[in-house]
Every structure is written in C-alpha cells, then in structure tokens.
Design a protein around this motif. Structure first.
Motif, PDB file in Angstrom:
ATOM      1  N   GLU A  38       0.726  -1.592   0.003  1.00 26.76           N
ATOM      2  CA  GLU A  38       0.059  -0.212   0.027  1.00 26.76           C
ATOM      3  C   GLU A  38       0.538   1.496  -0.147  1.00 26.76           C
ATOM      4  O   GLU A  38       0.349   2.281  -0.592  1.00 26.76           O
ATOM      5  CB  GLU A  38      -0.715   0.124   1.162  1.00 26.76           C
ATOM      6  CG  GLU A  38      -1.671  -1.013   1.546  1.00 26.76           C
ATOM      7  CD  GLU A  38      -1.645  -2.145   2.501  1.00 26.76           C
ATOM      8  OE1 GLU A  38      -0.096  -2.023   2.425  1.00 26.76           O
ATOM      9  OE2 GLU A  38      -2.226  -3.295   2.632  1.00 26.76           O
ATOM     10  N   ILE A  80       2.843   2.082   2.381  1.00 27.11           N
ATOM     11  CA  ILE A  80       2.466   3.143   3.573  1.00 27.11           C
ATOM     12  C   ILE A  80       4.049   2.468   4.892  1.00 27.11           C
ATOM     13  O   ILE A  80       4.591   1.433   5.077  1.00 27.11           O
ATOM     14  CB  ILE A  80       1.372   1.854   5.091  1.00 27.11           C
ATOM     15  CG1 ILE A  80       0.443   2.000   4.324  1.00 27.11           C
ATOM     16  CG2 ILE A  80       1.556   2.806   6.437  1.00 27.11           C
ATOM     17  CD1 ILE A  80      -1.167   1.553   5.001  1.00 27.11           C
ATOM     18  N   PRO A  90      -8.482   7.664   5.667  1.00 26.45           N
ATOM     19  CA  PRO A  90      -7.405   6.668   4.809  1.00 26.45           C
ATOM     20  C   PRO A  90      -8.160   5.488   3.770  1.00 26.45           C
ATOM     21  O   PRO A  90      -7.776   5.237   2.795  1.00 26.45           O
ATOM     22  CB  PRO A  90      -6.206   6.215   5.029  1.00 26.45           C
ATOM     23  CG  PRO A  90      -6.759   7.446   6.651  1.00 26.45           C
ATOM     24  CD  PRO A  90      -7.744   7.748   6.209  1.00 26.45           C
ATOM     25  N   CYS A  91      -8.329   4.837   5.278  1.00 22.71           N
ATOM     26  CA  CYS A  91      -9.159   3.161   4.054  1.00 22.71           C
ATOM     27  C   CYS A  91     -10.152   3.317   3.275  1.00 22.71           C
ATOM     28  O   CYS A  91     -10.704   2.548   2.101  1.00 22.71           O
ATOM     29  CB  CYS A  91      -9.637   2.565   5.302  1.00 22.71           C
ATOM     30  SG  CYS A  91      -8.706   2.659   6.244  1.00 22.71           S
ATOM     31  N   CYS A 137      -8.109   3.858   0.442  1.00 17.19           N
ATOM     32  CA  CYS A 137      -7.184   2.136   0.807  1.00 17.19           C
ATOM     33  C   CYS A 137      -7.935   0.894   0.317  1.00 17.19           C
ATOM     34  O   CYS A 137      -7.591   0.042  -0.382  1.00 17.19           O
ATOM     35  CB  CYS A 137      -6.577   2.092   1.647  1.00 17.19           C
ATOM     36  SG  CYS A 137      -5.236   0.808   1.701  1.00 17.19           S
ATOM     37  N   ARG A 144      -7.212  -1.597  -2.707  1.00 15.25           N
ATOM     38  CA  ARG A 144      -6.454  -2.265  -2.583  1.00 15.25           C
ATOM     39  C   ARG A 144      -7.328  -4.137  -3.321  1.00 15.25           C
ATOM     40  O   ARG A 144      -6.667  -5.082  -4.085  1.00 15.25           O
ATOM     41  CB  ARG A 144      -6.893  -3.080  -1.201  1.00 15.25           C
ATOM     42  CG  ARG A 144      -6.204  -5.224  -1.105  1.00 15.25           C
ATOM     43  CD  ARG A 144      -6.260  -5.310   0.526  1.00 15.25           C
ATOM     44  NE  ARG A 144      -5.090  -4.536   1.177  1.00 15.25           N
ATOM     45  CZ  ARG A 144      -6.047  -3.627   2.343  1.00 15.25           C
ATOM     46  NH1 ARG A 144      -7.438  -3.024   2.547  1.00 15.25           N
ATOM     47  NH2 ARG A 144      -4.897  -3.120   3.071  1.00 15.25           N
ATOM     48  N   CYS A 174      -2.021  -0.450  10.996  1.00 14.41           N
ATOM     49  CA  CYS A 174      -1.381   0.301  10.417  1.00 14.41           C
ATOM     50  C   CYS A 174      -2.132   0.991  10.705  1.00 14.41           C
ATOM     51  O   CYS A 174      -2.548   1.706  11.920  1.00 14.41           O
ATOM     52  CB  CYS A 174      -2.677  -0.181   9.285  1.00 14.41           C
ATOM     53  SG  CYS A 174      -2.543   1.441   8.517  1.00 14.41           S
ATOM     54  N   TYR A 233      -2.704   4.026   9.807  1.00 15.62           N
ATOM     55  CA  TYR A 233      -4.062   4.744   9.486  1.00 15.62           C
ATOM     56  C   TYR A 233      -5.210   4.636  10.002  1.00 15.62           C
ATOM     57  O   TYR A 233      -6.480   4.487   9.937  1.00 15.62           O
ATOM     58  CB  TYR A 233      -4.049   5.068   8.054  1.00 15.62           C
ATOM     59  CG  TYR A 233      -2.605   5.490   7.826  1.00 15.62           C
ATOM     60  CD1 TYR A 233      -2.539   7.253   8.312  1.00 15.62           C
ATOM     61  CD2 TYR A 233      -2.106   4.940   6.519  1.00 15.62           C
ATOM     62  CE1 TYR A 233      -1.354   7.598   7.452  1.00 15.62           C
ATOM     63  CE2 TYR A 233      -1.007   6.097   5.787  1.00 15.62           C
ATOM     64  CZ  TYR A 233      -0.276   6.998   6.559  1.00 15.62           C
ATOM     65  OH  TYR A 233       0.674   7.542   5.970  1.00 15.62           O
ATOM     66  N   ALA A 234      -4.880   3.213  10.817  1.00 13.01           N
ATOM     67  CA  ALA A 234      -6.188   2.327  10.896  1.00 13.01           C
ATOM     68  C   ALA A 234      -7.606   3.052  11.902  1.00 13.01           C
ATOM     69  O   ALA A 234      -8.483   2.263  11.815  1.00 13.01           O
ATOM     70  CB  ALA A 234      -5.884   0.390  11.697  1.00 13.01           C
TER      71      ALA A 234
HETATM   72 FE1  SF4 Z   1      -5.323   0.328   4.272  1.00  7.00          FE
HETATM   73 FE2  SF4 Z   1      -4.455   0.750   6.696  1.00  7.00          FE
HETATM   74 FE3  SF4 Z   1      -6.878   1.091   6.450  1.00  7.00          FE
HETATM   75 FE4  SF4 Z   1      -6.492  -1.023   6.001  1.00  7.00          FE
HETATM   76  S1  SF4 Z   1      -5.963   0.215   7.794  1.00  7.00           S
HETATM   77  S2  SF4 Z   1      -7.063  -0.686   4.792  1.00  7.00           S
HETATM   78  S3  SF4 Z   1      -3.933  -0.505   4.859  1.00  7.00           S
HETATM   79  S4  SF4 Z   1      -5.537   2.545   5.665  1.00  7.00           S
END
Ligand code: SF4
Ligand code: ZN
Length: 296
Positions: free
Chosen positions: A73, A75, A122-123, A126, A130, A215, A217-218
């Motif tokens: 990703e 990161i 962010p997710c 992401c 992904r 992560c 950003y989680a």
């Molecule tokens: Fe992406 Fe991190 Fe969100 Fe998982 S937690 S979707 S790796 S940004």
C-alpha cells in the motif's frame, strides 16, 4: 469457547480449527483440478494462517497451485515488515510470491494519499485500491480464485456496516463469490467462520510466525466502531457473530435475486471491470488530484 460452551485442550482446539476451515473451504469451492488459488498475504496473522492451512489442506492436491500475493500500500511505517514476513512464509511453504504496489496500479502510495487529502478517511481510498491491485495481480498470475484471511469478526463487521449504511447492493455482493464475473477473480474466505481470537490462538499454539502490527491509519477507520459494537454484543450474548453471519447466509440467496450483479465493462482508465465508466479506484485517484489541487 463461550459461544459453544466447549472447553478444548491444545490438540483438540488445533484440530477443531482445522476441521472448521476444511469444511468451510469445501462449502465455498469445488476444486476439480487444474486451478490456481492466489492467497492475499499481508504478512499478518489472518492471511498467514489462511496460507498455512490452504497449503496443508491442499498438500495432496498436486493439481491445485497456490501463489502468494502481497499488496504494497505504500505505508512506510508498516508495510515493509509485512512484505518481508509474507516473503519468508511463501519460501517456507514453497510457493511463488508476488508483490504489487499501489504505485504501479493507483499510481500513488497511501502515505501520499494521506498527505494530499488529510481530511479523508485513508481506508476509503485504500479499500478500492487494494481490490484493484489484488484483482489485477491475481489475473496476471492466472488465478481462478483469490483467498483472503477474512475471519468471522471481519465478516460480521462487514455485514453490520453495510446494514447500518443501508447499502443493500454491497451486502448482496460480499464474498465468498459463487458466481464468476468476467474480469473479476472470485473471492474465497477459508477463515470466515473462525473468530479472530481463535486465529490468533491457533497461530500461537502452532508457533506460526507473522507480522504483528497495526496500520498507523487504522484508528481513523469506521470499522473500529463496528468492531467495538460487535465485541460488546458478543460479550453480552456469546454467539452473536455466528448468528449475524448465519442469518446473512440465509438471506443471501434472496438478496442475490433482488440485486443481481450489474453487467461490467472495462474501466476507461485502467481496464479493470466496473459497472461505470471509471472504476472506484480510478474515480478516487481523480478525486485525490482535485482535493490536492484545491489545497494548492
Ligand atoms: Fe489501508 Fe491501513 Fe486502512 Fe488497512 S487500515 S485499509 S492498510 S489504510
Ligand atoms: Zn480503473
């Protein structure tokens, strides 16, 4: 196991997980020989256990190939150690390992996404990035299925999240996928009925090494709220997660009739299958460009 009332010793617990995963795999996919299964590998506990178990369950099936795919990703504080863990795992399982980076697909690593659009979750970027990367890499590897490490907690959370948003169409499309759609490699989820804590315990008891990190950003993910909610419900009424998923499975045939898959075409930018002119990942990449231009 509070939800079942079982008290299992180490050996019986390990055997019980393996039996349930085998049963789930058989229910999800009918392997006739000649198939390739791509395993999405983050290096974390779930995908690591899924890969180890698939390798063992399919040990006698020389006619079924496995390949590990890790999505990078971008990161920096998190992903490199996961990639290294997945690489070691694939070497120890004797399977090919491929890495695909957002840089090659979406054209932008997540660390840049967060910098360019700091207000966004962010997710939200992401997830679609992904899906695009994994699907593209799985197709390039000639895979017939993509196996992921999704566990029971993840599955119940996804069902609740889509119910709470009223997103019934997405609810109808959650994996595992029995239907094959042109250009989309169907998902299988061997750990779908195994609670997250049991996946962790299983890895510990068997001494399976994995990359243990979260992560950065989680914490901004909406999923966290649903995780807390579900954990509270499960603590009050053990068995809630199983009930949500089993209830969903009973509803699913009706959902699939009411919301049949849209006909897909190639995304005008990246060629990945989509119901619209642009796929969600390309749409987001354009949105990111506009968001960063607006900030100057
Ligand atoms: Fe992406 Fe991190 Fe969100 Fe998982 S937690 S979707 S790796 S940004
Ligand atoms: Zn696209």
């Amino acid at each position: 196991m509070r939800y079942s009332g079982d008290h299992l010793c180490r050996a019986h617990f390990v055997a019980s997980v393996e039996r349930r995963v085998k049963r789930e795999l058989r229910a999800q996919v009918d392997l006739r020989g000649g198939e390739t299964i791509a395993v999405g590998m983050s290096g974390g506990k779930d995908s690591t256990v899924a890969a180890v178990l698939l390798r063992e369950i399919l040990a006698e099936r020389r006619d079924v190939a496995l390949v590990g795919i890790t999505v990078d990703e971008g990161i920096a504080a998190y992903r490199p150690a996961g990639i290294a863990s997945a690489r070691r795992l694939c070497a120890s399982l004797g399977i090919e390992h491929r890495v695909i980076a957002y840089q090659e697909t979406a054209g932008v690593p997540m660390d840049d996404v967060v910098r360019l659009d700091p207000a966004a979750i962010p997710c939200g970027y992401c997830g679609p990035f992904r899906r695009q990367a994994l699907n593209r890499c799985a197709k390039a590897a000639g895979a017939d299925f993509v196996a992921t490490g999704l566990n029971l907690d993840d599955t119940a959370q996804s069902i609740l999240m889509n119910v709470a948003r009223g997103d019934v169409e997405k609810l109808a499309r959650l994996g595992p996928h029995a239907m094959v759609q042109e250009g989309l490699v169907p998902r299988i989820q061997p750990l779908r009925m195994i609670p997250e804590a049991e996946v962790y315990l299983y890895a510990m008891l068997r001494g399976i090494a994995f990359h243990e990190a979260t992560c950065p950003y989680a914490e901004r993910a909406q999923r966290g709220r649903f995780r807390d909610l579900l954990n509270a419900l499960e603590a009050d009424s053990p068995g809630t997660r199983h009930a949500i998923v089993r209830g969903y499975d009973r509803l699913r045939p009706s959902l699939e009739v009411a919301f049949p898959p849209a006909s897909l075409r190639a995304c005008a930018q990246c060629g990945e299958p989509t119901a619209n002119e642009l796929c969600k990942a390309c749409d987001l990449r354009d949105h990111l460009r506009l968001a960063s231009e607006a900030r100057g």
